[in-house]
Structures are given as structure tokens and as C-alpha cells.
Design a protein around this motif. Structure first.
Motif, PDB file in Angstrom:
ATOM      1  N   ILE A   1       0.820  -1.216   0.000  1.00  0.00           N
ATOM      2  CA  ILE A   1       0.000   0.000   0.000  1.00  0.00           C
ATOM      3  C   ILE A   1       0.852   1.263   0.000  1.00  0.00           C
ATOM      4  CG2 ILE A   1      -0.314   0.126   2.505  1.00  0.00           C
ATOM      5  CD1 ILE A   1      -3.289   0.970   1.828  1.00  0.00           C
ATOM      6  N   ARG A   2       1.995   1.232   0.683  1.00  0.00           N
ATOM      7  CA  ARG A   2       2.860   2.422   0.714  1.00  0.00           C
ATOM      8  C   ARG A   2       3.402   2.740  -0.674  1.00  0.00           C
ATOM      9  NH1 ARG A   2       5.529  -0.522   5.628  1.00  0.00           N
ATOM     10  NH2 ARG A   2       5.280  -2.018   3.962  1.00  0.00           N
ATOM     11  N   GLN A   3       3.810   1.706  -1.398  1.00  0.00           N
ATOM     12  CA  GLN A   3       4.299   1.916  -2.762  1.00  0.00           C
ATOM     13  C   GLN A   3       3.176   2.387  -3.683  1.00  0.00           C
ATOM     14  OE1 GLN A   3       7.443   1.956  -3.804  1.00  0.00           O
ATOM     15  NE2 GLN A   3       7.981   1.619  -1.681  1.00  0.00           N
ATOM     16  N   TYR A   4       1.971   1.866  -3.459  1.00  0.00           N
ATOM     17  CA  TYR A   4       0.816   2.266  -4.264  1.00  0.00           C
ATOM     18  C   TYR A   4       0.485   3.741  -4.035  1.00  0.00           C
ATOM     19  CZ  TYR A   4      -3.711   1.584  -6.606  1.00  0.00           C
ATOM     20  OH  TYR A   4      -4.790   1.637  -7.459  1.00  0.00           O
ATOM     21  N   ILE A   5       0.577   4.199  -2.785  1.00  0.00           N
ATOM     22  CA  ILE A   5       0.334   5.614  -2.488  1.00  0.00           C
ATOM     23  C   ILE A   5       1.375   6.479  -3.192  1.00  0.00           C
ATOM     24  CG2 ILE A   5       0.398   7.358  -0.649  1.00  0.00           C
ATOM     25  CD1 ILE A   5      -0.947   5.189   1.157  1.00  0.00           C
ATOM     26  N   ILE A   6       2.621   6.062  -3.163  1.00  0.00           N
ATOM     27  CA  ILE A   6       3.677   6.798  -3.879  1.00  0.00           C
ATOM     28  C   ILE A   6       3.350   6.856  -5.366  1.00  0.00           C
ATOM     29  CG2 ILE A   6       6.104   6.687  -4.597  1.00  0.00           C
ATOM     30  CD1 ILE A   6       6.679   5.551  -1.726  1.00  0.00           C
ATOM     31  N   GLU A   7       2.895   5.748  -5.913  1.00  0.00           N
ATOM     32  CA  GLU A   7       2.533   5.702  -7.333  1.00  0.00           C
ATOM     33  C   GLU A   7       1.368   6.653  -7.644  1.00  0.00           C
ATOM     34  OE1 GLU A   7       1.143   2.382 -10.634  1.00  0.00           O
ATOM     35  OE2 GLU A   7       1.852   1.710  -8.684  1.00  0.00           O
ATOM     36  N   ILE A   8       0.357   6.668  -6.776  1.00  0.00           N
ATOM     37  CA  ILE A   8      -0.779   7.574  -6.972  1.00  0.00           C
ATOM     38  C   ILE A   8      -0.301   9.025  -6.955  1.00  0.00           C
ATOM     39  CG2 ILE A   8      -2.902   8.468  -5.909  1.00  0.00           C
ATOM     40  CD1 ILE A   8      -3.407   5.534  -4.915  1.00  0.00           C
ATOM     41  N   ARG A   9       0.572   9.355  -6.001  1.00  0.00           N
ATOM     42  CA  ARG A   9       1.087  10.722  -5.920  1.00  0.00           C
ATOM     43  C   ARG A   9       1.885  11.095  -7.169  1.00  0.00           C
ATOM     44  NH1 ARG A   9       3.829  12.039  -0.350  1.00  0.00           N
ATOM     45  NH2 ARG A   9       4.152  13.954  -1.519  1.00  0.00           N
ATOM     46  N   LYS A  10       2.719  10.179  -7.648  1.00  0.00           N
ATOM     47  CA  LYS A  10       3.503  10.457  -8.867  1.00  0.00           C
ATOM     48  C   LYS A  10       2.584  10.603 -10.074  1.00  0.00           C
ATOM     49  CE  LYS A  10       7.869   8.307  -7.567  1.00  0.00           C
ATOM     50  NZ  LYS A  10       8.800   7.212  -7.822  1.00  0.00           N
ATOM     51  N   TRP A  11       1.609   9.709 -10.184  1.00  0.00           N
ATOM     52  CA  TRP A  11       0.661   9.709 -11.305  1.00  0.00           C
ATOM     53  C   TRP A  11      -0.045  11.064 -11.403  1.00  0.00           C
ATOM     54  CZ3 TRP A  11      -0.616   5.494 -14.566  1.00  0.00           C
ATOM     55  CH2 TRP A  11      -1.736   5.654 -15.359  1.00  0.00           C
ATOM     56  N   ASN A  12      -0.367  11.636 -10.230  1.00  0.00           N
ATOM     57  CA  ASN A  12      -1.106  12.893 -10.169  1.00  0.00           C
ATOM     58  C   ASN A  12      -0.223  14.115  -9.951  1.00  0.00           C
ATOM     59  OD1 ASN A  12      -4.182  12.227 -10.169  1.00  0.00           O
ATOM     60  ND2 ASN A  12      -3.210  10.630  -8.966  1.00  0.00           N
ATOM     61  N   LYS A  13       1.095  13.905  -9.966  1.00  0.00           N
ATOM     62  CA  LYS A  13       2.059  14.998  -9.773  1.00  0.00           C
ATOM     63  C   LYS A  13       1.763  15.772  -8.484  1.00  0.00           C
ATOM     64  CE  LYS A  13       2.876  15.474 -14.713  1.00  0.00           C
ATOM     65  NZ  LYS A  13       1.974  14.563 -15.325  1.00  0.00           N
ATOM     66  N   MET A  14       1.554  15.018  -7.398  1.00  0.00           N
ATOM     67  CA  MET A  14       1.227  15.613  -6.100  1.00  0.00           C
ATOM     68  C   MET A  14       2.497  15.808  -5.284  1.00  0.00           C
ATOM     69  SD  MET A  14      -2.053  13.187  -5.238  1.00  0.00           S
ATOM     70  CE  MET A  14      -2.597  14.046  -3.771  1.00  0.00           C
ATOM     71  N   ASP A  15       2.690  17.029  -4.762  1.00  0.00           N
ATOM     72  CA  ASP A  15       3.844  17.320  -3.915  1.00  0.00           C
ATOM     73  C   ASP A  15       3.631  16.846  -2.482  1.00  0.00           C
ATOM     74  OD1 ASP A  15       5.265  18.560  -5.990  1.00  0.00           O
ATOM     75  OD2 ASP A  15       4.299  20.490  -5.594  1.00  0.00           O
ATOM     76  N   SER A  16       2.371  16.689  -2.093  1.00  0.00           N
ATOM     77  CA  SER A  16       2.066  16.232  -0.742  1.00  0.00           C
ATOM     78  C   SER A  16       0.867  15.292  -0.798  1.00  0.00           C
ATOM     79  CB  SER A  16       1.752  17.427   0.174  1.00  0.00           C
ATOM     80  OG  SER A  16       0.470  17.934  -0.112  1.00  0.00           O
ATOM     81  N   ALA A  17       0.515  14.745   0.350  1.00  0.00           N
ATOM     82  CA  ALA A  17      -0.627  13.832   0.431  1.00  0.00           C
ATOM     83  C   ALA A  17      -1.921  14.588   0.755  1.00  0.00           C
ATOM     84  CB  ALA A  17      -0.357  12.764   1.482  1.00  0.00           C
ATOM     85  N   LYS A  18      -1.856  15.905   0.793  1.00  0.00           N
ATOM     86  CA  LYS A  18      -3.033  16.711   1.137  1.00  0.00           C
ATOM     87  C   LYS A  18      -4.069  16.628   0.026  1.00  0.00           C
ATOM     88  CE  LYS A  18      -4.443  21.201   2.725  1.00  0.00           C
ATOM     89  NZ  LYS A  18      -4.795  22.370   1.995  1.00  0.00           N
ATOM     90  N   LEU A  19      -5.321  16.355   0.423  1.00  0.00           N
ATOM     91  CA  LEU A  19      -6.436  16.282  -0.512  1.00  0.00           C
ATOM     92  C   LEU A  19      -7.474  17.328  -0.133  1.00  0.00           C
ATOM     93  CD1 LEU A  19      -6.968  12.406  -0.532  1.00  0.00           C
ATOM     94  CD2 LEU A  19      -5.729  13.767  -2.222  1.00  0.00           C
ATOM     95  N   THR A  20      -8.242  17.787  -1.125  1.00  0.00           N
ATOM     96  CA  THR A  20      -9.338  18.706  -0.852  1.00  0.00           C
ATOM     97  C   THR A  20     -10.630  18.084  -1.378  1.00  0.00           C
ATOM     98  OG1 THR A  20      -8.895  19.907  -2.913  1.00  0.00           O
ATOM     99  CG2 THR A  20      -7.898  20.772  -0.935  1.00  0.00           C
TER     100      THR A  20
END
Length: 64
Positions: free
Chosen positions: A34-53
Motif C-alpha cells: 500500500i505504501r508503494q501504491y500511495i507513492i505511485e498515486i502521488r507520482k501519477w497525479n504529480k502531487m507534492d504532498s498527500a493533502k487532498l481537498t
């Protein structure tokens, strides 16, 4: 025509209480950390942080 065989994606619209962890847990591919998947999601979406709105659209990679 591209021969790219990477993952497809689904669109996820962030709701109140959603976190990257909860979203990843719901769509986690079998056998993937799951940790690697979260990293992948962040990279896929070009997210600098895990903050969501609320209302934010993110793309979640899915594998067949």
C-alpha cells in the motif's frame, strides 16, 4: 498508435474523510504494498504532498 502497456486509471473525486491511505486501500491491487501504491498515486497525479481537498479529482492507477 502507442504500444504502451501501463496501468489504466479511474477518476476518484475526493469526499470528506478521504485520505490517500483510505483511497489506496479500497483500490489496492492484489500483492502490491500500500505504501508503494500511495507513492505511485502521488507520482501519477504529480502531487507534492498527500493533502487532498473535497471535490478534488485524482486518477487512481488500476491493473487488470
Amino acid at each position: 498508435m502507442s504500444n504502451f502497456k501501463g496501468p489504466k486509471h479511474i477518476n476518484w473525486y475526493v469526499s470528506e474523510g478521504d485520505t490517500l491511505w483510505s483511497i489506496a486501500k479500497e483500490s489496492l491491487p492484489r500483492g502490491k504494498d500500500i505504501r508503494q501504491y500511495i507513492i505511485e498515486i502521488r507520482k501519477w497525479n504529480k502531487m507534492d504532498s498527500a493533502k487532498l481537498t473535497i471535490g478534488q479529482k485524482i486518477e487512481i492507477p488500476v491493473y487488470e
